[in-house]
Design an enzyme around this catalytic site. Structure first.
Site, PDB file in Angstrom:
ATOM      1  CG  ASP A  16     -36.295  -5.224  49.821  1.00 31.16           C
ATOM      2  OD1 ASP A  16     -37.456  -5.524  49.477  1.00 31.16           O
ATOM      3  OD2 ASP A  16     -35.538  -6.026  50.391  1.00 31.16           O
ATOM      4  CG  HIS A  69     -29.264  -9.892  49.429  1.00 32.56           C
ATOM      5  ND1 HIS A  69     -29.450 -11.214  49.114  1.00 32.56           N
ATOM      6  CD2 HIS A  69     -30.255  -9.580  50.303  1.00 32.56           C
ATOM      7  CE1 HIS A  69     -30.514 -11.679  49.749  1.00 32.56           C
ATOM      8  NE2 HIS A  69     -31.011 -10.708  50.495  1.00 32.56           N
TER       9      HIS A  69
HETATM   10  P1  5GP Z   1     -33.560 -12.055  51.876  1.00 34.27           P
HETATM   11  O1  5GP Z   1     -34.693 -12.560  52.704  1.00 34.27           O
HETATM   12  O2  5GP Z   1     -33.120 -13.063  50.842  1.00 34.27           O
HETATM   13  O3  5GP Z   1     -32.429 -11.539  52.718  1.00 34.27           O
HETATM   14  O4  5GP Z   1     -34.113 -10.772  51.146  1.00 34.27           O
HETATM   15  C1  5GP Z   1     -34.489 -10.724  49.817  1.00 34.27           C
HETATM   16  C2  5GP Z   1     -35.086  -9.352  49.590  1.00 34.27           C
HETATM   17  O5  5GP Z   1     -35.223  -9.153  48.196  1.00 34.27           O
HETATM   18  C3  5GP Z   1     -36.483  -9.189  50.213  1.00 34.27           C
HETATM   19  O6  5GP Z   1     -36.449  -8.144  51.166  1.00 34.27           O
HETATM   20  C4  5GP Z   1     -37.375  -8.868  49.021  1.00 34.27           C
HETATM   21  O7  5GP Z   1     -38.339  -7.890  49.295  1.00 34.27           O
HETATM   22  C5  5GP Z   1     -36.386  -8.413  47.956  1.00 34.27           C
HETATM   23  N1  5GP Z   1     -36.781  -8.728  46.590  1.00 34.27           N
HETATM   24  C6  5GP Z   1     -37.216  -9.939  46.141  1.00 34.27           C
HETATM   25  N2  5GP Z   1     -37.488  -9.878  44.828  1.00 34.27           N
HETATM   26  C7  5GP Z   1     -37.226  -8.600  44.442  1.00 34.27           C
HETATM   27  C8  5GP Z   1     -37.323  -7.920  43.186  1.00 34.27           C
HETATM   28  O8  5GP Z   1     -37.715  -8.486  42.156  1.00 34.27           O
HETATM   29  N3  5GP Z   1     -36.963  -6.606  43.166  1.00 34.27           N
HETATM   30  C9  5GP Z   1     -36.528  -5.949  44.280  1.00 34.27           C
HETATM   31  N4  5GP Z   1     -36.204  -4.660  44.147  1.00 34.27           N
HETATM   32  N5  5GP Z   1     -36.423  -6.559  45.484  1.00 34.27           N
HETATM   33  C10 5GP Z   1     -36.776  -7.872  45.564  1.00 34.27           C
END
Ligand code: 5GP
Ligand code: ZN
Length: 138
Positions: free
Chosen positions: A31, A100
C-alpha cells in the site's frame, strides 16, 4: 479489467507498484500509504468491486495468498501481529472499487486502535438482530 480502475492498471503493469506476490488469480503489492510499514494489499486479478462479487471458488487461492503474504510481511517487518481487513462500499471506507484485502503488520504498543466498540441496549436487542441475520441467511 476496468479501464478506470487504478488496481487493474497496477496489475497490468501500466502503473508501477512494489509487487510482493503474483500467483494464479491473486496479486499483492505494498500500500502506497501504509498504516504500518509493510502494509500489503492482496488483490484478485479480475476486476470485481466488492467481497460480494467474488466467487467462492476463489477461496482456496485467496486464503493461500493471505497466509503466504501475511506470514512474509510479519517476518520481513518483525511484526508480532497482523490485521486482515477489507472495506466494502464507500460507507465502510472503500476508496478503490476493486476488491482487495489489507494486511497490516502490528507491533506491540504501536498505538493503533481499529475499532470503537459499543454496547447493545439489551440482550433482547442483540438476540433480535441475530434472528434477523439468520433469517437473511435463510
Ligand atoms: P480502500 O480504502 O479502498 O480499502 O483502500 C485502498 C488503498 O489503496 C488505500 O490504503 C490506498 O493507500 C491504496 N492505494 C490507492 N492508490 C494506490 C496506488 O496507486 N498504489 C498503491 N500501492 N496503493 C494505492
Ligand atoms: Zn480493477
Amino acid at each position: 479489467m476496468s479501464d478506470d480502475c487504478i488496481f487493474c492498471k497496477i496489475i497490468e503493469g501500466k502503473i508501477p507498484c512494489a509487487k510482493v506476490y503474483d500467483a494464479g488469480g491473486i496479486f499483492a503489492f505494498l500500500d502506497i500509504a501504509p498504516v504500518n510499514k509493510g502494509h500489503a494489499l492482496v488483490v484478485p486479478r479480475a476486476h470485481h468491486a466488492t467481497l460480494f462479487d467474488l466467487s467462492p471458488d476463489m477461496g482456496r487461492e485467496l486464503l493461500t495468498a493471505l497466509k503466504t503474504v501475511g506470514q512474509a510481511v510479519m517476518q520481513a517487518t518483525g511484526a508480532a501481529g497482523l490485521n486482515v481487513g477489507m472495506n466494502n462500499y464507500e460507507a465502510a471506507g472503500q476508496l478503490v472499487h476493486h476488491a482487495h484485502f489489507h494486511l497490516v503488520p502490528r507491533h506491540a504498543g504501536d498505538g493503533l486502535s481499529l475499532w470503537t466498540q459499543h454496547a447493545y441496549e439489551s440482550t433482547e436487542e442483540m438476540q433480535k438482530l441475530a434472528k434477523a441475520i439468520k433469517a437473511a441467511i435463510g
